[in-house]
Design a protein around this motif. Structure first.
Motif, PDB file in Angstrom:
ATOM      1  N   THR A  97       0.841  -1.198   0.000  1.00  0.00           N
ATOM      2  CA  THR A  97       0.000   0.000   0.000  1.00  0.00           C
ATOM      3  C   THR A  97       0.872   1.242   0.000  1.00  0.00           C
ATOM      4  OG1 THR A  97      -0.138  -0.347   2.376  1.00  0.00           O
ATOM      5  CG2 THR A  97      -2.016  -1.041   1.079  1.00  0.00           C
ATOM      6  N   VAL A  98       0.981   1.814  -1.177  1.00  0.00           N
ATOM      7  CA  VAL A  98       1.827   2.998  -1.314  1.00  0.00           C
ATOM      8  C   VAL A  98       1.196   4.196  -0.603  1.00  0.00           C
ATOM      9  CG1 VAL A  98       3.049   2.351  -3.422  1.00  0.00           C
ATOM     10  CG2 VAL A  98       0.750   3.281  -3.606  1.00  0.00           C
ATOM     11  N   MET A  99       2.035   4.980   0.039  1.00  0.00           N
ATOM     12  CA  MET A  99       1.655   6.277   0.626  1.00  0.00           C
ATOM     13  C   MET A  99       0.542   6.212   1.675  1.00  0.00           C
ATOM     14  SD  MET A  99       1.820   8.387  -2.959  1.00  0.00           S
ATOM     15  CE  MET A  99       0.832   7.182  -3.829  1.00  0.00           C
ATOM     16  N   VAL A 100       0.421   5.124   2.395  1.00  0.00           N
ATOM     17  CA  VAL A 100      -0.654   5.069   3.401  1.00  0.00           C
ATOM     18  C   VAL A 100      -0.226   5.636   4.747  1.00  0.00           C
ATOM     19  CG1 VAL A 100      -2.125   3.184   2.638  1.00  0.00           C
ATOM     20  CG2 VAL A 100      -0.047   2.666   3.935  1.00  0.00           C
ATOM     21  N   THR A 101      -1.200   6.160   5.458  1.00  0.00           N
ATOM     22  CA  THR A 101      -1.009   6.603   6.841  1.00  0.00           C
ATOM     23  C   THR A 101      -1.447   5.450   7.751  1.00  0.00           C
ATOM     24  OG1 THR A 101      -3.274   7.382   6.953  1.00  0.00           O
ATOM     25  CG2 THR A 101      -1.619   8.974   6.200  1.00  0.00           C
ATOM     26  N   PRO A 102      -1.075   5.502   9.023  1.00  0.00           N
ATOM     27  CA  PRO A 102      -1.542   4.456   9.950  1.00  0.00           C
ATOM     28  C   PRO A 102      -3.075   4.320   9.948  1.00  0.00           C
ATOM     29  CG  PRO A 102       0.211   5.716  10.989  1.00  0.00           C
ATOM     30  CD  PRO A 102      -0.102   6.418   9.689  1.00  0.00           C
ATOM     31  N   LYS A 103      -3.775   5.422   9.868  1.00  0.00           N
ATOM     32  CA  LYS A 103      -5.245   5.367   9.857  1.00  0.00           C
ATOM     33  C   LYS A 103      -5.735   4.617   8.609  1.00  0.00           C
ATOM     34  CE  LYS A 103      -9.641   7.275  10.054  1.00  0.00           C
ATOM     35  NZ  LYS A 103     -10.260   6.281   9.198  1.00  0.00           N
ATOM     36  N   GLN A 104      -5.162   4.976   7.454  1.00  0.00           N
ATOM     37  CA  GLN A 104      -5.570   4.286   6.217  1.00  0.00           C
ATOM     38  C   GLN A 104      -5.205   2.807   6.277  1.00  0.00           C
ATOM     39  OE1 GLN A 104      -3.455   6.923   3.582  1.00  0.00           O
ATOM     40  NE2 GLN A 104      -5.301   8.054   3.027  1.00  0.00           N
ATOM     41  N   ALA A 105      -4.081   2.500   6.913  1.00  0.00           N
ATOM     42  CA  ALA A 105      -3.677   1.093   7.041  1.00  0.00           C
ATOM     43  C   ALA A 105      -4.711   0.345   7.873  1.00  0.00           C
ATOM     44  CB  ALA A 105      -2.292   0.998   7.670  1.00  0.00           C
ATOM     45  N   ASN A 106      -5.087   0.902   9.009  1.00  0.00           N
ATOM     46  CA  ASN A 106      -6.089   0.230   9.844  1.00  0.00           C
ATOM     47  C   ASN A 106      -7.406   0.036   9.100  1.00  0.00           C
ATOM     48  OD1 ASN A 106      -4.754  -0.409  12.236  1.00  0.00           O
ATOM     49  ND2 ASN A 106      -4.945   1.696  12.989  1.00  0.00           N
ATOM     50  N   ASP A 107      -7.777   1.021   8.287  1.00  0.00           N
ATOM     51  CA  ASP A 107      -9.021   0.886   7.524  1.00  0.00           C
ATOM     52  C   ASP A 107      -8.952  -0.285   6.542  1.00  0.00           C
ATOM     53  OD1 ASP A 107     -10.141   2.972   8.861  1.00  0.00           O
ATOM     54  OD2 ASP A 107      -9.829   4.444   7.256  1.00  0.00           O
ATOM     55  N   LEU A 108      -7.749  -0.716   6.225  1.00  0.00           N
ATOM     56  CA  LEU A 108      -7.604  -1.840   5.300  1.00  0.00           C
ATOM     57  C   LEU A 108      -7.470  -3.176   6.018  1.00  0.00           C
ATOM     58  CD1 LEU A 108      -5.066  -0.138   2.888  1.00  0.00           C
ATOM     59  CD2 LEU A 108      -7.313  -0.967   2.178  1.00  0.00           C
ATOM     60  N   ILE A 109      -7.075  -3.148   7.296  1.00  0.00           N
ATOM     61  CA  ILE A 109      -6.719  -4.432   7.931  1.00  0.00           C
ATOM     62  C   ILE A 109      -7.472  -4.794   9.198  1.00  0.00           C
ATOM     63  CG2 ILE A 109      -4.376  -4.339   7.004  1.00  0.00           C
ATOM     64  CD1 ILE A 109      -3.451  -3.649   9.886  1.00  0.00           C
ATOM     65  N   LEU A 110      -8.233  -3.879   9.769  1.00  0.00           N
ATOM     66  CA  LEU A 110      -8.911  -4.260  11.015  1.00  0.00           C
ATOM     67  C   LEU A 110      -9.773  -5.492  10.750  1.00  0.00           C
ATOM     68  CD1 LEU A 110      -9.777  -0.803  12.588  1.00  0.00           C
ATOM     69  CD2 LEU A 110      -8.207  -2.558  13.480  1.00  0.00           C
ATOM     70  N   PRO A 111      -9.660  -6.535  11.590  1.00  0.00           N
ATOM     71  CA  PRO A 111     -10.326  -7.809  11.292  1.00  0.00           C
ATOM     72  C   PRO A 111     -11.819  -7.651  11.019  1.00  0.00           C
ATOM     73  CG  PRO A 111      -8.884  -8.047  13.195  1.00  0.00           C
ATOM     74  CD  PRO A 111      -8.840  -6.594  12.813  1.00  0.00           C
ATOM     75  N   GLU A 112     -12.474  -6.768  11.748  1.00  0.00           N
ATOM     76  CA  GLU A 112     -13.926  -6.638  11.555  1.00  0.00           C
ATOM     77  C   GLU A 112     -14.269  -6.045  10.193  1.00  0.00           C
ATOM     78  OE1 GLU A 112     -12.108  -5.257  13.937  1.00  0.00           O
ATOM     79  OE2 GLU A 112     -12.580  -3.138  14.250  1.00  0.00           O
ATOM     80  N   ARG A 113     -13.308  -5.412   9.552  1.00  0.00           N
ATOM     81  CA  ARG A 113     -13.594  -4.836   8.232  1.00  0.00           C
ATOM     82  C   ARG A 113     -13.534  -5.868   7.117  1.00  0.00           C
ATOM     83  NH1 ARG A 113     -13.306   1.024   7.536  1.00  0.00           N
ATOM     84  NH2 ARG A 113     -12.957   0.425   5.370  1.00  0.00           N
ATOM     85  N   LYS A 136       7.905   3.507  15.822  1.00  0.00           N
ATOM     86  CA  LYS A 136       7.153   3.582  17.084  1.00  0.00           C
ATOM     87  C   LYS A 136       5.672   3.894  16.796  1.00  0.00           C
ATOM     88  CE  LYS A 136       7.257   6.353  21.404  1.00  0.00           C
ATOM     89  NZ  LYS A 136       5.974   7.010  21.455  1.00  0.00           N
ATOM     90  N   THR A 137       5.436   4.904  15.966  1.00  0.00           N
ATOM     91  CA  THR A 137       4.055   5.267  15.645  1.00  0.00           C
ATOM     92  C   THR A 137       3.295   4.095  15.029  1.00  0.00           C
ATOM     93  OG1 THR A 137       4.796   7.506  15.219  1.00  0.00           O
ATOM     94  CG2 THR A 137       2.637   6.911  14.349  1.00  0.00           C
ATOM     95  N   TRP A 138       3.912   3.446  14.045  1.00  0.00           N
ATOM     96  CA  TRP A 138       3.219   2.334  13.379  1.00  0.00           C
ATOM     97  C   TRP A 138       3.002   1.159  14.328  1.00  0.00           C
ATOM     98  CZ3 TRP A 138       1.155   1.860   8.370  1.00  0.00           C
ATOM     99  CH2 TRP A 138       1.252   3.032   7.613  1.00  0.00           C
ATOM    100  N   GLN A 139       3.998   0.910  15.179  1.00  0.00           N
ATOM    101  CA  GLN A 139       3.855  -0.179  16.142  1.00  0.00           C
ATOM    102  C   GLN A 139       2.711   0.113  17.118  1.00  0.00           C
ATOM    103  OE1 GLN A 139       6.106  -3.217  16.975  1.00  0.00           O
ATOM    104  NE2 GLN A 139       6.010  -3.006  14.770  1.00  0.00           N
ATOM    105  N   GLU A 140       2.612   1.356  17.525  1.00  0.00           N
ATOM    106  CA  GLU A 140       1.595   1.688  18.520  1.00  0.00           C
ATOM    107  C   GLU A 140       0.204   1.817  17.920  1.00  0.00           C
ATOM    108  OE1 GLU A 140       4.513   4.174  21.574  1.00  0.00           O
ATOM    109  OE2 GLU A 140       3.166   5.265  20.256  1.00  0.00           O
ATOM    110  N   GLU A 141       0.134   2.321  16.702  1.00  0.00           N
ATOM    111  CA  GLU A 141      -1.190   2.672  16.172  1.00  0.00           C
ATOM    112  C   GLU A 141      -1.811   1.642  15.245  1.00  0.00           C
ATOM    113  OE1 GLU A 141      -1.093   6.619  14.552  1.00  0.00           O
ATOM    114  OE2 GLU A 141      -0.216   7.433  16.405  1.00  0.00           O
TER     115      GLU A 141
END
Ligand code: TEU
Ligand code: CA
Length: 536
Positions: free
Chosen positions: A247-263, A299-304
């Motif tokens: 996923t090019v150019m993603v932010t942590p928020k955009q990453a979560n929107d792609l991977i959270l199990p419930e999604r 650190k940010t990616w690990q935490e978020e």
């Protein structure tokens, strides 16, 4: 969907088939070659192999331009070889994942050959055609449109990689049947190429930018989430498998929107932000690596982020030891330090072939020695813009994707082929090679194996939480904790001795300097220590 979730606890080893092992001396790595080296891969302790594309392709972008998704390129062998590889891997308790390249096909794919024939061809709407191009630019620089007759088609990569039209339900059907085809053969999932740019919401002109004008019309669009959900619920959920998105150019928020199990979309994604810590704006403008920036991003990616696909190398990136470490004075130390971080962060580690022996950037001597389409496109553009020659050379020496693509260094002679390799081998194969290192208990590869074993021995490394204890002054200290078990990782990411605080106590499980006590609070250059902590 997931029986034992190896994808969460295991280690992935990426193979770039062209450059791994050549079995028939034509200079090109192949599937039989991989099978010959499977015992070696197994001996590393890894659980999964990600295979870069081996499909039929005219090789404009080394297989990322696919002309038949259900056929093997003869350079690599046959479908029987592929089936044998899956089976031989299975016997050795390893799973295979394949590349799924569905943003674009090759222009030589049957669908595109048909598509360009006429406006009413049934395949016309498989691709994106316009009478007039818009102002979008391609990932490989220049316009994202090329002309055939009176019409232009969109290609976000090379002009031999036309983008598929995901608004067409028939494209969805075709891709689903391709996924079934491979999953039925027993593969364990897909690495999904540039998966967050599939859906082009509109074809309006984009805001002018230095790179990727137009991106707001296709990057992380709602339509893309719908596609991914559909692939997941219609296909992937029927198998024991997983997906990792590139996923090019993603932010942590955009990453979560792609991977959270419930999604119910992807399981994890490769982010790029940590790979931008040695550059200004663009990969071609490399600057001094900032370990402090790197640690903060990690650190940010690990935490978020819910679950990370951790990597420092792949077939698109220069070698990590040359980039974030020191491939001269501190070659083994820095290679081991980087591996220590990679294998102990929270998430699934992806190791790229040769990284386990500390392969370095290529020793290319001329522009012609580079083979990559992207590299040659940038040279053309830089020349057009009158960049000085020395600077163009500097760009190539620091940033070309070919640094990752030089053949695997098996022996001091090479051991990759007896023919002429399709791309030159690095002369440092004489000293950096698998053979040497397997015979040396202090080698990078032996250290790597120990790291992989530690992940099996200590649940904190696979299941634990992450807590950063220090991300300053080039020193990275973090804790992984599961129930009562606490593992502390200490890494000096620089060539200077550094003090380490907070004071760490416990038992040293592994160190790249043979350190045997923690009383000395000065870290040597690139020192890494893994400690079984007495809880902090
Ligand atoms: O890469 C996508 C991508 O955006 C970059 O990492 C790319 O390699 C380039 O360096 C951008 O400047 C994926 C594949 O990994 C890559 O090998 C392919 O060339 C590309 O998609 C197109 O399929
Ligand atoms: Ca071959």
């Amino acid at each position: 969907m997931k029986s034992n979730e190896v994808w969460k606890t295991g280690v992935v080893y990426q193979i770039y088939p062209r450059s791994f092992m050549d079995s028939n001396q034509d200079g090109i790595g192949d599937l039989k070659g991989i099978i010959q080296r499977l015992d070696y891969v197994q001996s590393l302790g890894v659980d999964m192999i990600w295979l870069s594309p081996v499909y039929q392709s005219p090789n404009d972008d080394n297989g990322y331009d696919i002309s038949d998704y259900c056929a093997i390129h003869p350079d690599f062998g046959t479908m029987e070889d592929m089936e044998q590889l899956i089976e031989e891997a299975r016997k050795r308790n390893m799973k295979i994942i394949m590349d799924l390249v569905i943003n674009h096909t090759s222009d030589e794919h049957r669908w595109f050959v048909e598509s360009q024939k006429s406006e009413d061809n049934p395949y016309r709407d498989y691709y994106i055609w316009q009478k007039k191009p818009n102002n979008w630019t391609s990932f490989f620089s220049g316009s994202a449109w090329d002309r055939i007759g009176d019409w232009y088609y969109l290609h976000l990569f090379s002009k031999k990689q036309p983008d598929l039209n995901w608004k067409n339900p028939r494209v969805m059907e075709e891709i689903q049947s391709i996924m079934h085809f491979w999953l039925k053969k027993g593969i364990y999932g897909f690495r999904c190429d540039v998966i967050n740019i599939l859906f082009k919401t509109s074809l309006a002109n984009g805001k002018k930018r230095l790179v990727l004008t137009g991106k707001e019309h296709y990057h992380s669009q709602e339509g893309c989430h719908h596609i991914l959900k559909k692939l997941r619920t219609d296909v992937l959920n029927q198998y024991d498998c997983f997906t990792v998105g590139e996923t090019v150019m993603v932010t942590p928020k955009q990453a979560n929107d792609l991977i959270l199990p419930e999604r119910q979309e992807l399981d994890m994604v490769f982010a790029f932000e940590h790979m931008e810590t040695d550059q200004i704006n663009n990969k071609w403008f490399k600057t001094r690596f900032s370990a402090n920036r790197f640690m903060k991003v990690i650190k940010t990616w690990q935490e978020e982020v819910h679950w990370n696909a951790n990597y420092l190398e792949n077939h698109d990136q220069p070698r990590s030891v040359s980039r974030f470490g020191n491939d001269q004075t501190y070659h083994p130390e820095s290679a081991k330090m980087l591996l220590s971080i990679l294998l102990t962060l929270k998430g699934t580690p992806f190791v790229y072939q040769g990284q386990e022996i500390g392969m370095t950037n290529g020793d290319f001597k001329s522009i012609d020695a580079f083979k990559d389409v992207e590299t040659h496109r940038i040279v053309a553009l830089a020349k057009k813009l009158h960049f000085p020659k020395w600077y163009i050379w500097h760009m190539l020496k620091t940033a070309s994707r070919d640094h990752a693509r030089t053949p695997m260094q098996w022996t001091k002679e090479g051991g990759f082929t007896e023919g002429t390799p399709w791309i030159q081998m690095n002369a440092n194969k004489a000293t950096i090679n698998v053979d040497n290192q397997l015979n040396d208990p202090h080698s990078i590869v032996c250290y790597f194996k120990t790291l992989v074993q530690l992940r099996k021995d200590y649940a904190a490394l696979t299941k634990g939480t992450f807590r950063a204890l220090k991300t300053q002054n080039n020193v990275f200290v973090f804790e992984r904790k599961h129930q009562d078990e606490s593992i502390i990782v200490v890494a000096n990411m620089s060539a200077k001795p550094r003090r380490f605080n907070p004071l760490v106590t416990g038992k040293i499980l592994l160190s790249n300097t043979n350190r045997n006590d923690l009383t000395n609070g000065i870290l040597k250059p690139y020192e890494a220590i893994i400690v079984l902590g007495e809880s902090l």
